[in-house]
Design a protein around this motif. Structure first.
Motif, mmCIF file in Angstrom:
data_model
loop_
_atom_site.group_PDB
_atom_site.id
_atom_site.type_symbol
_atom_site.label_atom_id
_atom_site.label_comp_id
_atom_site.label_asym_id
_atom_site.label_seq_id
_atom_site.Cartn_x
_atom_site.Cartn_y
_atom_site.Cartn_z
ATOM 1 N N LEU A 278 49.440 43.822 36.670
ATOM 2 C CA LEU A 278 49.505 44.900 35.688
ATOM 3 C C LEU A 278 48.908 44.411 34.373
ATOM 4 O O LEU A 278 49.290 43.357 33.861
ATOM 5 C CB LEU A 278 50.974 45.308 35.486
ATOM 6 N N THR A 279 47.972 45.158 33.834
ATOM 7 C CA THR A 279 47.370 44.801 32.552
ATOM 8 C C THR A 279 48.242 45.318 31.412
ATOM 9 O O THR A 279 49.179 46.099 31.624
ATOM 10 C CB THR A 279 45.968 45.428 32.410
ATOM 11 N N GLU A 280 47.926 44.908 30.206
ATOM 12 C CA GLU A 280 48.631 45.420 29.029
ATOM 13 C C GLU A 280 48.462 46.942 28.952
ATOM 14 O O GLU A 280 49.410 47.667 28.644
ATOM 15 C CB GLU A 280 48.110 44.742 27.749
ATOM 16 N N GLU A 281 47.262 47.418 29.238
ATOM 17 C CA GLU A 281 47.018 48.865 29.237
ATOM 18 C C GLU A 281 47.855 49.557 30.321
ATOM 19 O O GLU A 281 48.387 50.648 30.107
ATOM 20 C CB GLU A 281 45.529 49.157 29.455
ATOM 21 N N GLY A 282 47.997 48.904 31.475
ATOM 22 C CA GLY A 282 48.828 49.443 32.547
ATOM 23 C C GLY A 282 50.287 49.522 32.123
ATOM 24 O O GLY A 282 50.980 50.513 32.395
ATOM 25 N N MET A 283 50.765 48.492 31.445
ATOM 26 C CA MET A 283 52.153 48.487 30.964
ATOM 27 C C MET A 283 52.353 49.556 29.894
ATOM 28 O O MET A 283 53.371 50.253 29.880
ATOM 29 C CB MET A 283 52.530 47.103 30.424
ATOM 30 N N GLU A 284 51.372 49.698 29.023
ATOM 31 C CA GLU A 284 51.462 50.738 27.991
ATOM 32 C C GLU A 284 51.461 52.128 28.642
ATOM 33 O O GLU A 284 52.197 53.022 28.207
ATOM 34 C CB GLU A 284 50.293 50.600 27.003
ATOM 35 N N MET B 122 42.066 51.908 39.963
ATOM 36 C CA MET B 122 42.980 51.566 38.878
ATOM 37 C C MET B 122 42.414 50.444 38.009
ATOM 38 O O MET B 122 42.672 50.405 36.800
ATOM 39 C CB MET B 122 44.352 51.214 39.447
ATOM 40 N N GLU B 123 41.642 49.538 38.615
ATOM 41 C CA GLU B 123 40.952 48.491 37.833
ATOM 42 C C GLU B 123 39.939 49.134 36.899
ATOM 43 O O GLU B 123 39.846 48.766 35.718
ATOM 44 C CB GLU B 123 40.207 47.523 38.766
ATOM 45 N N ASN B 124 39.188 50.099 37.430
ATOM 46 C CA ASN B 124 38.179 50.783 36.624
ATOM 47 C C ASN B 124 38.809 51.528 35.445
ATOM 48 O O ASN B 124 38.179 51.710 34.410
ATOM 49 C CB ASN B 124 37.357 51.743 37.481
ATOM 50 N N ALA B 125 40.053 51.942 35.612
ATOM 51 C CA ALA B 125 40.782 52.624 34.534
ATOM 52 C C ALA B 125 41.474 51.628 33.595
ATOM 53 O O ALA B 125 42.088 52.026 32.611
ATOM 54 C CB ALA B 125 41.814 53.579 35.132
ATOM 55 N N GLY B 126 41.398 50.328 33.917
ATOM 56 C CA GLY B 126 41.984 49.295 33.070
ATOM 57 C C GLY B 126 43.485 49.089 33.255
ATOM 58 O O GLY B 126 44.113 48.402 32.459
ATOM 59 N N LEU B 127 44.063 49.678 34.322
ATOM 60 C CA LEU B 127 45.511 49.605 34.525
ATOM 61 C C LEU B 127 45.959 48.327 35.216
ATOM 62 O O LEU B 127 47.079 47.857 34.992
ATOM 63 C CB LEU B 127 45.984 50.816 35.336
ATOM 64 N N VAL B 128 45.126 47.805 36.082
ATOM 65 C CA VAL B 128 45.444 46.594 36.844
ATOM 66 C C VAL B 128 44.196 45.729 36.937
ATOM 67 O O VAL B 128 43.089 46.171 36.636
ATOM 68 C CB VAL B 128 45.950 46.925 38.289
ATOM 69 N N ARG B 129 44.413 44.503 37.370
ATOM 70 C CA ARG B 129 43.278 43.630 37.682
ATOM 71 C C ARG B 129 43.658 42.804 38.903
ATOM 72 O O ARG B 129 44.837 42.640 39.216
ATOM 73 C CB ARG B 129 42.887 42.747 36.505
ATOM 74 N N ARG B 130 42.662 42.315 39.583
ATOM 75 C CA ARG B 130 42.895 41.444 40.734
ATOM 76 C C ARG B 130 42.711 40.003 40.294
ATOM 77 O O ARG B 130 41.819 39.696 39.511
ATOM 78 C CB ARG B 130 41.888 41.734 41.849
ATOM 79 N N VAL B 131 43.556 39.140 40.831
ATOM 80 C CA VAL B 131 43.495 37.711 40.520
ATOM 81 C C VAL B 131 43.584 36.968 41.836
ATOM 82 O O VAL B 131 44.412 37.299 42.690
ATOM 83 C CB VAL B 131 44.654 37.291 39.586
ATOM 84 N N ASN B 132 42.736 35.955 41.985
ATOM 85 C CA ASN B 132 42.797 35.133 43.192
ATOM 86 C C ASN B 132 44.110 34.364 43.248
ATOM 87 O O ASN B 132 44.634 33.937 42.220
ATOM 88 C CB ASN B 132 41.630 34.146 43.241
ATOM 89 N N CYS B 133 44.584 34.164 44.445
ATOM 90 C CA CYS B 133 45.795 33.382 44.673
ATOM 91 C C CYS B 133 45.397 31.919 44.791
ATOM 92 O O CYS B 133 44.590 31.568 45.655
ATOM 93 C CB CYS B 133 46.487 33.872 45.949
ATOM 94 N N GLU B 134 45.950 31.083 43.942
ATOM 95 C CA GLU B 134 45.576 29.668 43.926
ATOM 96 C C GLU B 134 45.985 28.943 45.206
ATOM 97 O O GLU B 134 45.288 28.046 45.667
ATOM 98 C CB GLU B 134 46.200 28.979 42.717
ATOM 99 N N SER B 135 47.103 29.343 45.805
ATOM 100 C CA SER B 135 47.594 28.642 46.999
ATOM 101 C C SER B 135 46.964 29.151 48.297
ATOM 102 O O SER B 135 47.107 28.523 49.335
ATOM 103 C CB SER B 135 49.115 28.760 47.085
ATOM 104 N N ASP B 136 46.274 30.283 48.226
ATOM 105 C CA ASP B 136 45.668 30.873 49.426
ATOM 106 C C ASP B 136 44.347 31.514 49.014
ATOM 107 O O ASP B 136 44.328 32.564 48.379
ATOM 108 C CB ASP B 136 46.626 31.925 50.020
ATOM 109 N N ARG B 137 43.258 30.892 49.389
ATOM 110 C CA ARG B 137 41.940 31.361 48.942
ATOM 111 C C ARG B 137 41.651 32.803 49.343
ATOM 112 O O ARG B 137 40.892 33.490 48.695
ATOM 113 C CB ARG B 137 40.840 30.455 49.492
#
Length: 157
Positions: free
Chosen positions: A105-111, A83-98
Motif C-alpha cells: 500500500l502506498t501513501e496515496e493508497g493509505m490516504e 491500482m499501481e497506475n492509480a498510485g494506490l499500490v506498488r509491487r516489490v520483489n520478495c528478497e527471500s523468494d526471487r
C-alpha cells in the motif's frame, strides 16, 4: 422436465430463503460498488486496500492477497496493475523468494483508505446494518457462521 428422485429439491420455504439471499447479495454488492464509484474504486479495489491496510507493514504476498480476495493470481495481477497506475499500490520483489512479489500500500493508497472508509461504512450501515435490529443481526451472524465455516473448509480441501 424429468425429475431425479435422489435429488433433495428445495421446499417452497427453502426456495424463498435461497432466492432472497441471492437477491440481497447481488443488490447489496451492486449498491456498495455504486457508492464507491465517485472515488474511482470498485468493490475489488476496496477489498484489496482493506487487506493491505490491515496487514503487517502494509504489504502482502501476491499469492496471499489472491487467496484472501478469492481472485486468481492472473486476475489479481491485472487488478494490481490498474491500482499501481492509480498510485494506490506498488509491487516489490520478495528478497527471500526471487519469484515472489509483494503488493504494498502506498501513501496515496493509505490516504485513499482514510478518505473512502467513512463513506463505505456509512453505505454498509445505510443499506444493511441499520435495516436490522440487534437481535436480527445476531441471528443472521449465528445463521451464516456455519455456512462460512463450511465454505472456508471446502476451499482448503
Amino acid at each position: 422436465m424429468e425429475t431425479d428422485t435422489a435429488t433433495r429439491w428445495l421446499s417452497d420455504t427453502e426456495q424463498i430463503a435461497w432466492r432472497t439471499h441471492l437477491d440481497v447479495s447481488r443488490l447489496l454488492m451492486h449498491q456498495l460498488e455504486k457508492d464507491l464509484q465517485p472515488f474511482g474504486l470498485t468493490n475489488n479495489d476496496y477489498e484489496i486496500l482493506v487487506n493491505l491496510s490491515e496487514s503487517e507493514e502494509l504489504r502482502m504476498r501476491m499469492s496471499d492477497l489472491a487467496a484472501a480476495t478469492l481472485q486468481s493470481k492472473s486476475r489479481l495481477s491485472h487488478q494490481i496493475t490498474r491500482m499501481e497506475n492509480a498510485g494506490l499500490v506498488r509491487r516489490v520483489n520478495c528478497e527471500s523468494d526471487r519469484r515472489g512479489l509483494f503488493a504494498v500500500l502506498t501513501e496515496e493508497g493509505m490516504e485513499t483508505m482514510r478518505k473512502v472508509a467513512p463513506h463505505h461504512v456509512a453505505s454498509v450501515r445505510r443499506h444493511f446494518i441499520d435495516l436490522l435490529d440487534g437481535p436480527a443481526l445476531a441471528d443472521l451472524q449465528a445463521s451464516l457462521s456455519p455456512v462460512a465455516r463450511h465454505l472456508r473448509e471446502t476451499r482448503k480441501g
